[in-house]
Write an enzyme that holds these catalytic residues in place. Structure first.
Site, PDB file in Angstrom:
ATOM      1  N   CYS A 251       0.832  -1.196   0.000  1.00  0.00           N
ATOM      2  CA  CYS A 251       0.000   0.000   0.000  1.00  0.00           C
ATOM      3  C   CYS A 251       0.878   1.262   0.000  1.00  0.00           C
ATOM      4  O   CYS A 251       1.930   1.283  -0.659  1.00  0.00           O
ATOM      5  CB  CYS A 251      -0.964  -0.024   1.191  1.00  0.00           C
ATOM      6  SG  CYS A 251      -2.336   1.122   0.969  1.00  0.00           S
TER       7      CYS A 251
ATOM      8  N   ASP B 241      -3.366   0.903  10.072  1.00  0.00           N
ATOM      9  CA  ASP B 241      -4.547   1.736  10.287  1.00  0.00           C
ATOM     10  C   ASP B 241      -4.946   1.683  11.749  1.00  0.00           C
ATOM     11  O   ASP B 241      -5.291   2.702  12.343  1.00  0.00           O
ATOM     12  CB  ASP B 241      -5.686   1.266   9.379  1.00  0.00           C
ATOM     13  CG  ASP B 241      -5.415   1.662   7.939  1.00  0.00           C
ATOM     14  OD1 ASP B 241      -4.726   0.896   7.234  1.00  0.00           O
ATOM     15  OD2 ASP B 241      -5.829   2.774   7.557  1.00  0.00           O
TER      16      ASP B 241
HETATM   17  P1  RI2 Z   1       0.115   5.973   7.148  1.00  0.00           P
HETATM   18  C1  RI2 Z   1      -3.588   3.312   4.524  1.00  0.00           C
HETATM   19  O1  RI2 Z   1      -4.952   3.090   4.299  1.00  0.00           O
HETATM   20  C2  RI2 Z   1      -2.818   2.005   4.365  1.00  0.00           C
HETATM   21  O2  RI2 Z   1      -3.542   0.889   4.894  1.00  0.00           O
HETATM   22  C3  RI2 Z   1      -1.596   2.318   5.205  1.00  0.00           C
HETATM   23  O3  RI2 Z   1      -0.847   1.186   5.557  1.00  0.00           O
HETATM   24  C4  RI2 Z   1      -2.261   2.961   6.418  1.00  0.00           C
HETATM   25  O4  RI2 Z   1      -3.330   3.741   5.870  1.00  0.00           O
HETATM   26  C5  RI2 Z   1      -1.341   3.811   7.249  1.00  0.00           C
HETATM   27  O5  RI2 Z   1      -0.867   4.859   6.464  1.00  0.00           O
HETATM   28  P2  RI2 Z   1      -5.739   3.903   3.097  1.00  0.00           P
HETATM   29  O6  RI2 Z   1      -5.968   5.277   3.649  1.00  0.00           O
HETATM   30  O7  RI2 Z   1      -0.616   6.587   8.311  1.00  0.00           O
HETATM   31  O8  RI2 Z   1      -4.861   3.884   1.881  1.00  0.00           O
HETATM   32  O9  RI2 Z   1       1.366   5.253   7.592  1.00  0.00           O
HETATM   33  O10 RI2 Z   1      -7.037   3.135   2.921  1.00  0.00           O
HETATM   34  O11 RI2 Z   1       0.343   6.942   5.992  1.00  0.00           O
END
Ligand code: RI2
Length: 314
Positions: free
Chosen positions: A129, A198
């Site tokens: 991701c 998350d």
């Molecule tokens: P940071 C994102 O979710 C991903 O799952 C990623 O690992 C998590 O949030 C944490 O991201 P999405 O918003 O806070 O893409 O480390 O659904 O940036």
């Protein structure tokens, strides 16, 4: 112009993933709460408390899985109950919002410095991701002159991996994009896995982008260390007392274009999954490197005795 316009706009951008990433959505939620207080023109302290609760609800319903949003907004509103005037209440929200955004941003830097020490020169890394915290660790190791190569998954259906490969290539890092189903094939060439979070539950389980648990399973099979990079405000206190984390399901159109499949074909689009603690080697936080088993103690120490009010007043 409604007093709720700003929070509604922010909630809409979070829901539509124009603002995404658990850390960014927490900072956006906190900033919106702060702006709500700054622009609030209501009359009494009681009215403010009621309207703030409405604003909080609008923000929190935008994305149900990332506890970072809940914790971020909670950090802004936690002192309003002690305020003795409208001005004091508004000022507490404004100050707490600024403090949360500043502290949250600094946490990512601490995680980068601490996590980069777990990366050796010549390592091949795998990430999933698009995590600010995980990429911060990887970019810091590169900035220290370590010769690293990175595999990044596409992360269907939203394909956040394209953001990751652009970000890492712009940082001058040797990065290769792979489809999600190539993870087990690539794992045998991988030295370490770094992913974001998350939500982390009180018993050390990781809730992260769908497919994370498959990376963890493949890493465990190959004996590759699986590291979670996360700020501690993604730890979920509500899970200490039995709450479960809602796994967000998003529109089927994210998986297949509407009308492109027969009417009777169903599409299931959960966008997070659960990685059991036993597959996690370390949780790299701004407080240092934790084992999954120490998450509960960190939460109790951070939140203090207040945490048991949640147990006693569910
Ligand atoms: P940071 C994102 O979710 C991903 O799952 C990623 O690992 C998590 O949030 C944490 O991201 P999405 O918003 O806070 O893409 O480390 O659904 O940036």
């Amino acid at each position: 112009m409604s007093v709720f316009d700003t929070v509604r706009d922010t909630a809409s951008e979070i829901k539509d993933m124009k603002i995404r990433g658990a850390g960014r959505i927490a900072r956006a939620g906190a900033s919106a709460a702060g702006e709500f207080a700054e622009t609030y023109k209501g009359g009494s302290l009681e009215e403010f408390r009621k309207d703030l609760e409405t604003a909080r609800g609008i923000l929190l319903e935008s994305r149900p899985t990332a506890v970072s949003l809940w914790n971020g907004v909670q950090a802004c509103t936690k002192d309003v109950c002690n305020a003795s005037s409208l001005e004091e209440a508004k000022e507490s929200v404004i100050c707490n919002a600024r403090l949360f955004v500043e502290t949250s941003s600094k946490a990512v830097e601490f995680i980068a410095r601490i996590g980069a020490r777990r990366i050796s020169d010549g390592d091949v890394l795998l990430t999933h991701c698009n995590s600010t915290a995980a990429l911060g660790v990887i970019k810091k190791a590169h900035a220290q002159g370590k010769d690293i190569k990175v595999y990044a998954t596409e992360s269907r259906p939203w394909r956040q991996g394209l953001l990751t490969v652009r970000e890492l290539s712009e940082a001058g890092i040797d990065v290769t994009l792979i489809v999600d189903s190539a993870v087990r094939s690539v794992m045998r060439k991988t030295d370490r896995v770094f992913v974001g979070a998350d939500t982390v539950t009180s018993n050390g389980e990781l809730i992260n982008k769908i497919g994370t648990s498959q990376l963890a399973l493949a890493a465990d099979e190959a004996g590759v260390p699986f590291n979670v990079c996360t700020e501690t405000y993604k730890f979920s206190p509500l899970t200490m007392f039995g709450d479960t984390v809602a796994i967000e399901e998003r529109d089927c159109g994210e998986v297949a274009e509407k009308g492109s499949l027969p009417e009777n074909v169903r599409i299931y689009n959960p966008v997070f999954d659960v990685t059991p603690a036993k597959y996690i080697n370390s949780i790299i936080t701004e407080l240092g490197i934790l084992s999954p088993g120490s998450v509960y103690d960190v939460m109790v120490r951070q939140l203090g005795e207040d945490i048991f009010k949640m147990r006693d007043n569910p």
